[in-house]
Motif scaffolding. Structure first.
Motif, PDB file in Angstrom:
ATOM      1  N   TYR A  72     -38.937   4.804 -26.870  1.00 49.34           N
ATOM      2  CA  TYR A  72     -39.443   3.644 -26.133  1.00 49.34           C
ATOM      3  C   TYR A  72     -39.300   2.361 -26.953  1.00 49.34           C
ATOM      4  O   TYR A  72     -38.816   1.342 -26.458  1.00 49.34           O
ATOM      5  CB  TYR A  72     -40.904   3.853 -25.744  1.00 49.34           C
ATOM      6  N   HIS A  73     -39.720   2.397 -28.212  1.00 48.65           N
ATOM      7  CA  HIS A  73     -39.654   1.202 -29.056  1.00 48.65           C
ATOM      8  C   HIS A  73     -38.201   0.763 -29.291  1.00 48.65           C
ATOM      9  O   HIS A  73     -37.904  -0.441 -29.271  1.00 48.65           O
ATOM     10  CB  HIS A  73     -40.371   1.426 -30.387  1.00 48.65           C
ATOM     11  N   SER A  74     -37.335   1.715 -29.479  1.00 43.10           N
ATOM     12  CA  SER A  74     -35.933   1.390 -29.695  1.00 43.10           C
ATOM     13  C   SER A  74     -35.302   0.768 -28.446  1.00 43.10           C
ATOM     14  O   SER A  74     -34.589  -0.243 -28.531  1.00 43.10           O
ATOM     15  CB  SER A  74     -35.170   2.653 -30.095  1.00 43.10           C
ATOM     16  N   VAL A  75     -35.579   1.354 -27.294  1.00 45.38           N
ATOM     17  CA  VAL A  75     -35.029   0.817 -26.043  1.00 45.38           C
ATOM     18  C   VAL A  75     -35.625  -0.559 -25.747  1.00 45.38           C
ATOM     19  O   VAL A  75     -34.907  -1.475 -25.326  1.00 45.38           O
ATOM     20  CB  VAL A  75     -35.269   1.805 -24.879  1.00 45.38           C
ATOM     21  N   ASP A  76     -36.906  -0.720 -25.990  1.00 49.58           N
ATOM     22  CA  ASP A  76     -37.549  -2.011 -25.756  1.00 49.58           C
ATOM     23  C   ASP A  76     -36.891  -3.101 -26.599  1.00 49.58           C
ATOM     24  O   ASP A  76     -36.593  -4.194 -26.104  1.00 49.58           O
ATOM     25  CB  ASP A  76     -39.044  -1.918 -26.065  1.00 49.58           C
ATOM     26  N   LYS A  77     -36.630  -2.806 -27.863  1.00 42.86           N
ATOM     27  CA  LYS A  77     -35.982  -3.773 -28.749  1.00 42.86           C
ATOM     28  C   LYS A  77     -34.573  -4.112 -28.247  1.00 42.86           C
ATOM     29  O   LYS A  77     -34.177  -5.282 -28.233  1.00 42.86           O
ATOM     30  CB  LYS A  77     -35.927  -3.208 -30.171  1.00 42.86           C
ATOM     31  N   VAL A  79     -33.420  -3.861 -25.124  1.00 39.91           N
ATOM     32  CA  VAL A  79     -33.509  -4.599 -23.861  1.00 39.91           C
ATOM     33  C   VAL A  79     -33.859  -6.059 -24.132  1.00 39.91           C
ATOM     34  O   VAL A  79     -33.280  -6.975 -23.534  1.00 39.91           O
ATOM     35  CB  VAL A  79     -34.520  -3.934 -22.905  1.00 39.91           C
ATOM     36  N   GLN A  80     -34.798  -6.288 -25.036  1.00 48.90           N
ATOM     37  CA  GLN A  80     -35.157  -7.669 -25.388  1.00 48.90           C
ATOM     38  C   GLN A  80     -33.950  -8.411 -25.960  1.00 48.90           C
ATOM     39  O   GLN A  80     -33.720  -9.584 -25.634  1.00 48.90           O
ATOM     40  CB  GLN A  80     -36.312  -7.682 -26.398  1.00 48.90           C
ATOM     41  N   ARG A  83     -31.515  -9.203 -23.062  1.00 48.81           N
ATOM     42  CA  ARG A  83     -32.041 -10.268 -22.196  1.00 48.81           C
ATOM     43  C   ARG A  83     -32.003 -11.644 -22.855  1.00 48.81           C
ATOM     44  O   ARG A  83     -31.917 -12.656 -22.176  1.00 48.81           O
ATOM     45  CB  ARG A  83     -33.470  -9.946 -21.777  1.00 48.81           C
TER      46      ARG A  83
END
Length: 102
Positions: A72-77, A79-80, A83
């Motif tokens: 989750y943390h890796s994907v969130d980083k 995606v940010q 974007r």
């Protein structure tokens, strides 16, 4: 996609074009160290797919695919980054295969 797809030409074409065009793409590869029924050491020299992505100047990261929070943390980083105009990222989630595909 799975690690078996990483030995296909389309994989390299996708990495090359997303890097060249600086596209906001997040690649997530589930790497269980097997492509269908073949272990990686019988089909490819190294099983470090994140390093292959980095050779296309794409941010590549290897995470523990068995840890949902780590993923989750890796994907969130990633995606940010996408974007905000930071271009593509590649996440290799190392997992364990408990049984076959068939």
């Amino acid at each position: 996609f799975g690690d078996g797809a990483a030995v296909e030409g389309g994989f390299h074409e996708a990495l090359n074009l997303t890097s060249l065009w600086h596209l906001p793409v997040v690649f997530v590869c589930q790497n269980n160290l097997y492509g269908l029924s073949q272990p990686w050491e019988r089909t490819a020299y190294k099983c470090d797919l994140a390093q292959r992505a980095r050779s296309y100047h794409i941010r590549g990261e290897c995470v523990n695919g068995m840890d949902a929070i780590d993923v989750y943390h890796s994907v969130d980083k990633a995606v940010q980054l996408a974007r905000s105009g930071g271009g593509p990222s590649f996440i290799e989630a190392k997992t364990y295969r408990y049984r076959g595909h068939y």
